[in-house]
Design a protein around this motif. Structure first.
Motif, PDB file in Angstrom:
ATOM      1  N   GLU A 191       0.802  -1.221   0.000  1.00 37.38           N
ATOM      2  CA  GLU A 191       0.000   0.000   0.000  1.00 37.38           C
ATOM      3  C   GLU A 191       0.835   1.272   0.000  1.00 37.38           C
ATOM      4  O   GLU A 191       0.297   2.364  -0.085  1.00 37.38           O
ATOM      5  CB  GLU A 191      -0.951   0.014   1.189  1.00 37.38           C
ATOM      6  N   ASP A 192       2.159   1.159   0.110  1.00 40.90           N
ATOM      7  CA  ASP A 192       3.007   2.340   0.256  1.00 40.90           C
ATOM      8  C   ASP A 192       3.460   2.955  -1.065  1.00 40.90           C
ATOM      9  O   ASP A 192       4.175   3.964  -1.057  1.00 40.90           O
ATOM     10  CB  ASP A 192       4.242   2.000   1.098  1.00 40.90           C
ATOM     11  N   SER A 193       3.063   2.377  -2.192  1.00 39.37           N
ATOM     12  CA  SER A 193       3.536   2.863  -3.494  1.00 39.37           C
ATOM     13  C   SER A 193       2.433   3.525  -4.310  1.00 39.37           C
ATOM     14  O   SER A 193       1.556   2.835  -4.845  1.00 39.37           O
ATOM     15  CB  SER A 193       4.135   1.704  -4.303  1.00 39.37           C
ATOM     16  N   PRO A 194       2.467   4.850  -4.452  1.00 35.74           N
ATOM     17  CA  PRO A 194       1.479   5.497  -5.321  1.00 35.74           C
ATOM     18  C   PRO A 194       1.664   5.101  -6.781  1.00 35.74           C
ATOM     19  O   PRO A 194       0.686   5.009  -7.537  1.00 35.74           O
ATOM     20  CB  PRO A 194       1.737   6.995  -5.101  1.00 35.74           C
ATOM     21  N   GLU A 195       2.918   4.855  -7.169  1.00 36.42           N
ATOM     22  CA  GLU A 195       3.191   4.460  -8.555  1.00 36.42           C
ATOM     23  C   GLU A 195       2.527   3.125  -8.886  1.00 36.42           C
ATOM     24  O   GLU A 195       1.995   2.932  -9.984  1.00 36.42           O
ATOM     25  CB  GLU A 195       4.705   4.369  -8.790  1.00 36.42           C
ATOM     26  N   GLN A 196       2.545   2.197  -7.912  1.00 38.92           N
ATOM     27  CA  GLN A 196       1.925   0.898  -8.147  1.00 38.92           C
ATOM     28  C   GLN A 196       0.409   1.030  -8.242  1.00 38.92           C
ATOM     29  O   GLN A 196      -0.231   0.338  -9.037  1.00 38.92           O
ATOM     30  CB  GLN A 196       2.286  -0.076  -7.033  1.00 38.92           C
ATOM     31  N   GLY A 197      -0.172   1.909  -7.445  1.00 41.09           N
ATOM     32  CA  GLY A 197      -1.608   2.126  -7.541  1.00 41.09           C
ATOM     33  C   GLY A 197      -2.004   2.625  -8.917  1.00 41.09           C
ATOM     34  O   GLY A 197      -2.982   2.151  -9.514  1.00 41.09           O
ATOM     35  N   ALA A 198      -1.236   3.571  -9.442  1.00 44.14           N
ATOM     36  CA  ALA A 198      -1.505   4.092 -10.784  1.00 44.14           C
ATOM     37  C   ALA A 198      -1.302   3.011 -11.834  1.00 44.14           C
ATOM     38  O   ALA A 198      -2.107   2.858 -12.772  1.00 44.14           O
ATOM     39  CB  ALA A 198      -0.595   5.290 -11.063  1.00 44.14           C
ATOM     40  N   ALA A 199      -0.230   2.233 -11.680  1.00 41.04           N
ATOM     41  CA  ALA A 199       0.082   1.190 -12.655  1.00 41.04           C
ATOM     42  C   ALA A 199      -0.996   0.102 -12.668  1.00 41.04           C
ATOM     43  O   ALA A 199      -1.398  -0.376 -13.741  1.00 41.04           O
ATOM     44  CB  ALA A 199       1.446   0.582 -12.350  1.00 41.04           C
ATOM     45  N   ASP A 200      -1.469  -0.286 -11.485  1.00 27.48           N
ATOM     46  CA  ASP A 200      -2.496  -1.328 -11.413  1.00 27.48           C
ATOM     47  C   ASP A 200      -3.804  -0.848 -12.030  1.00 27.48           C
ATOM     48  O   ASP A 200      -4.512  -1.621 -12.701  1.00 27.48           O
ATOM     49  CB  ASP A 200      -2.719  -1.745  -9.962  1.00 27.48           C
TER      50      ASP A 200
END
Length: 302
Positions: free
Chosen positions: A114-123
């Protein structure tokens, strides 16, 4: 916002000695705290109504609803999204849920995800949000704390498009509220166990998600009265329920309702056949003309 300053992270003075109580007293205290959740949701009903109306309009224009969250919030989103297709016979991709850490996080905790904003956007991008002509999509970001980086990243990505963004949190004036078009924030206060937002905050989140998905389906014609006329009949229990729905809507007995369901193939078609005294082909054509909205069809043709 500093985590320690969040109401969901505060220590609940009423439960400071819960570990010393007899079991029944412990349960009464938990129940008393849980009783506050519905009142918190009541306060934000206007915000929920605003969200439902906006999502329904986008659904009618071909939009889809995406949920994204981490931990308990993500699991609640997946639960709500997974129940909508069989309940309302909508395509599986109309309700799409994303959880930080992927599907394995449904059973095994993956809090570091949950600590990665980049991963949220990528997902969210990988799920096809607002792409290929789907500018009418809606994203609901879910996080009790209102500051989960993974969800904030997804909201920022969604704002690049002509999409609708909604923040569902349990704290006032959150970062997520500032990053979304609509904020829904039932303030549930300190948890029974300090910081355990799977409890009151999780209950409030579930109530709100139930309201949103059910409200959108009602608004888009998946319900007739309080009957689930879009329901799939995929097992014996659901076939029996479908027959009872047809009987309730038309006034026939269950045996006649069973025949209508067999002849019509779907609950809606069976109801139209009986109500308008027409055959299956004519009933299906009428439903198509009204985009499957049984209430609108019958209100105009009876």
């Amino acid at each position: 916002m500093n985590l320690a300053a969040l109401t969901t992270e505060a220590r609940n003075s009423r439960t400071e000695h819960i570990d010393q109580l007899p079991t029944l007293d412990m349960l009464r205290l938990i129940n008393d705290e849980d009783a506050k959740v519905a009142a918190a949701v009541t306060i934000v009903l206007p915000d929920i109504a605003k969200a439902i109306d906006a999502i329904a309009q986008r659904f009618n224009n071909g939009g889809r609803l995406f949920y994204i969250g981490a931990g308990t919030s993500g699991r609640l989103g997946v639960l709500d999204a997974s129940e909508c297709p069989p309940t309302f016979s909508v395509p599986a991709d109309f309700f799409h849920a994303i959880i930080a850490g992927g599907d394995t996080a449904l059973r095994k905790s993956s809090e570091q995800s949950e600590d990665s904003p980049e991963q949220g956007a990528a997902d969210l991008a990988a799920a096809g949000f607002a792409q290929n002509g789907n500018e009418q999509d809606t994203l609901i970001g879910i996080a009790a704390s209102g500051r989960t980086p993974y969800v904030l990243g997804a909201l920022a990505y969604a704002r690049k498009f002509d999409a609708l963004t909604i923040a569902l949190t349990c704290v006032p004036d959150s970062q997520m509220a500032g990053a979304a078009d609509i904020s829904i924030a039932p303030i549930t206060g300190p948890e029974i166990l300090t910081g355990s937002t799977r409890m009151k905050a999780g209950t409030a989140t579930k109530l709100v998600l139930n309201m949103i998905s059910t409200g959108v389906m009602i608004k888009t014609g998946a319900v007739y009265g309080n009957l689930m006329v879009n329901m799939q009949t995929t097992n014996a229990k659901l076939v029996d329920r479908a027959e009872r729905i047809i009987a309730a809507a038309t006034g026939v007995d269950q045996a006649a309702a069973a025949r209508l369901l067999s002849e019509g193939g779907t609950i809606k078609t069976a109801i139209v056949m009986q109500k308008l005294s027409i055959d299956r082909h004519a009933a299906e054509a009428k439903l198509a003309a009204y985009k499957g909205n049984l209430s609108a069809l019958l209100n105009q043709n009876l």
